[in-house]
Motif scaffolding. Sequence first.
Motif, mmCIF file in Angstrom:
data_model
loop_
_atom_site.group_PDB
_atom_site.id
_atom_site.type_symbol
_atom_site.label_atom_id
_atom_site.label_comp_id
_atom_site.label_asym_id
_atom_site.label_seq_id
_atom_site.Cartn_x
_atom_site.Cartn_y
_atom_site.Cartn_z
ATOM 1 N N LEU A 190 27.378 8.563 -13.116
ATOM 2 C CA LEU A 190 26.041 9.122 -12.900
ATOM 3 C C LEU A 190 26.131 10.630 -12.708
ATOM 4 O O LEU A 190 25.407 11.402 -13.337
ATOM 5 C CB LEU A 190 25.375 8.464 -11.691
ATOM 6 C CG LEU A 190 23.987 9.009 -11.326
ATOM 7 C CD1 LEU A 190 22.990 8.728 -12.439
ATOM 8 C CD2 LEU A 190 23.505 8.419 -9.999
ATOM 9 N N CYS A 191 27.038 11.045 -11.828
ATOM 10 C CA CYS A 191 27.203 12.478 -11.561
ATOM 11 C C CYS A 191 28.665 12.900 -11.585
ATOM 12 O O CYS A 191 28.984 14.029 -11.971
ATOM 13 C CB CYS A 191 26.552 12.855 -10.228
ATOM 14 S SG CYS A 191 27.069 11.823 -8.838
ATOM 15 N N LYS A 211 19.325 1.050 -3.683
ATOM 16 C CA LYS A 211 20.507 1.538 -4.381
ATOM 17 C C LYS A 211 20.861 0.616 -5.543
ATOM 18 O O LYS A 211 20.679 -0.606 -5.483
ATOM 19 C CB LYS A 211 21.693 1.647 -3.423
ATOM 20 C CG LYS A 211 21.551 2.766 -2.387
ATOM 21 C CD LYS A 211 22.785 2.833 -1.518
ATOM 22 C CE LYS A 211 22.660 3.912 -0.447
ATOM 23 N NZ LYS A 211 22.632 5.271 -1.021
ATOM 24 N N ASP A 262 20.422 9.674 -1.505
ATOM 25 C CA ASP A 262 19.106 9.879 -0.914
ATOM 26 C C ASP A 262 18.283 8.597 -0.835
ATOM 27 O O ASP A 262 17.215 8.583 -0.225
ATOM 28 C CB ASP A 262 18.327 10.925 -1.712
ATOM 29 C CG ASP A 262 18.163 10.539 -3.175
ATOM 30 O OD1 ASP A 262 19.068 9.857 -3.704
ATOM 31 O OD2 ASP A 262 17.160 10.936 -3.789
ATOM 32 N N LYS A 263 18.766 7.510 -1.425
ATOM 33 C CA LYS A 263 17.995 6.267 -1.438
ATOM 34 C C LYS A 263 18.438 5.335 -0.319
ATOM 35 O O LYS A 263 19.635 5.254 -0.002
ATOM 36 C CB LYS A 263 18.150 5.561 -2.783
ATOM 37 C CG LYS A 263 17.475 6.274 -3.943
ATOM 38 C CD LYS A 263 17.527 5.425 -5.205
ATOM 39 C CE LYS A 263 16.759 6.096 -6.338
ATOM 40 N NZ LYS A 263 16.776 5.277 -7.575
ATOM 41 N N ASP A 275 27.018 6.752 -6.155
ATOM 42 C CA ASP A 275 25.979 6.430 -5.179
ATOM 43 C C ASP A 275 24.822 7.435 -5.266
ATOM 44 O O ASP A 275 25.046 8.627 -5.483
ATOM 45 C CB ASP A 275 26.581 6.472 -3.767
ATOM 46 C CG ASP A 275 25.565 6.158 -2.688
ATOM 47 O OD1 ASP A 275 24.715 5.280 -2.913
ATOM 48 O OD2 ASP A 275 25.635 6.798 -1.618
ATOM 49 N N GLU A 276 23.603 6.940 -5.109
ATOM 50 C CA GLU A 276 22.430 7.804 -4.950
ATOM 51 C C GLU A 276 22.183 7.940 -3.448
ATOM 52 O O GLU A 276 21.513 7.110 -2.836
ATOM 53 C CB GLU A 276 21.229 7.188 -5.651
ATOM 54 C CG GLU A 276 21.401 7.058 -7.160
ATOM 55 C CD GLU A 276 20.265 6.285 -7.801
ATOM 56 O OE1 GLU A 276 19.444 6.886 -8.512
ATOM 57 O OE2 GLU A 276 20.198 5.062 -7.569
#
Length: 307
Positions: free
Chosen positions: A216-217, A62, A56-57, A53-54
Amino acid sequence: MKDVIKVSTVAFNAKWGEKERNLNRMTGYIEAAASEGSNIIVFPEMGLTGYDDEEDKPKPEKMQYKLAETVPGKSSEVIAELTKKLGIYAVFGLPERDPDDESKIYNAACVCGPDGIVGSYHKIHLPYPEPHWASRGTAPFIFDTEWGPIGLGICYDTYSFPELMRYYAAKGCRLYINCTALAKCHGIAMGSSTLEAGCITNQIYIVSSNLAGKDLCNVFWGGSSIIGPSTNVWEAEYFAGYPFTDPRAIQNKMYTAVIDLALASREIFEPNELINGATDFRPDIYKELMEDLLKDPKFRKKECGSN
């Protein structure tokens, strides 16, 4: 009902946000599994798109929201055409859009088979950070096959809420599918310990498919496996694949095994002559316990179906 089944599971390094690329790779694995005679192939939670998940968006920006599909939809129809052609079942994770409310997205697992799209399961229990984009599912999912009913859960459902697997086993499922995205940040004990316990306490087989490597991370364990009851009493056996923390588990790889579902005794759900044919499993008592919890204001402040 058939007993012997050949199953494949993939430790899958999903490419985050690259849906078409992941779909193409999954169809390749389905073809490979079918060529080996597999009856079912399983892919991880969110295997179609990647998981991370991003935070901050906002939700509409997303990745999961933008790449979500309905079922039936483009990707499920591609896979369904292939499973019909090859006579195989395939289970894969994706963000699923509610056809009646496009703003509602589920963390879902779609099942396709020899007759096309079977349906999809919506993850009932959502860990952090999934509520940022997903809504909670409300129903279990069992699909019927030549090998009997098969139950389906996703990750947190399996590791922290044994009620779902036990429900499936009590309903006659000898095989449970776990689509998962278990990352190294979740620690070393959550995954393999609970899967092995599920096999031992329910006396069923589990096919688990996990993301593998960098998303992603987060870095995901891999550890896709096919495990079930051992001929050694009260033990679980790995018929293919590895425990999550095994150094070999992180490789992007397909594992295949032939398993004999006749050995899934499900003993606690069967009549016991010593107690006049009743079962050791006591859902009548558990129901009373759950109803008591629902009446307890210290435990429950919102309705069960709330998101």
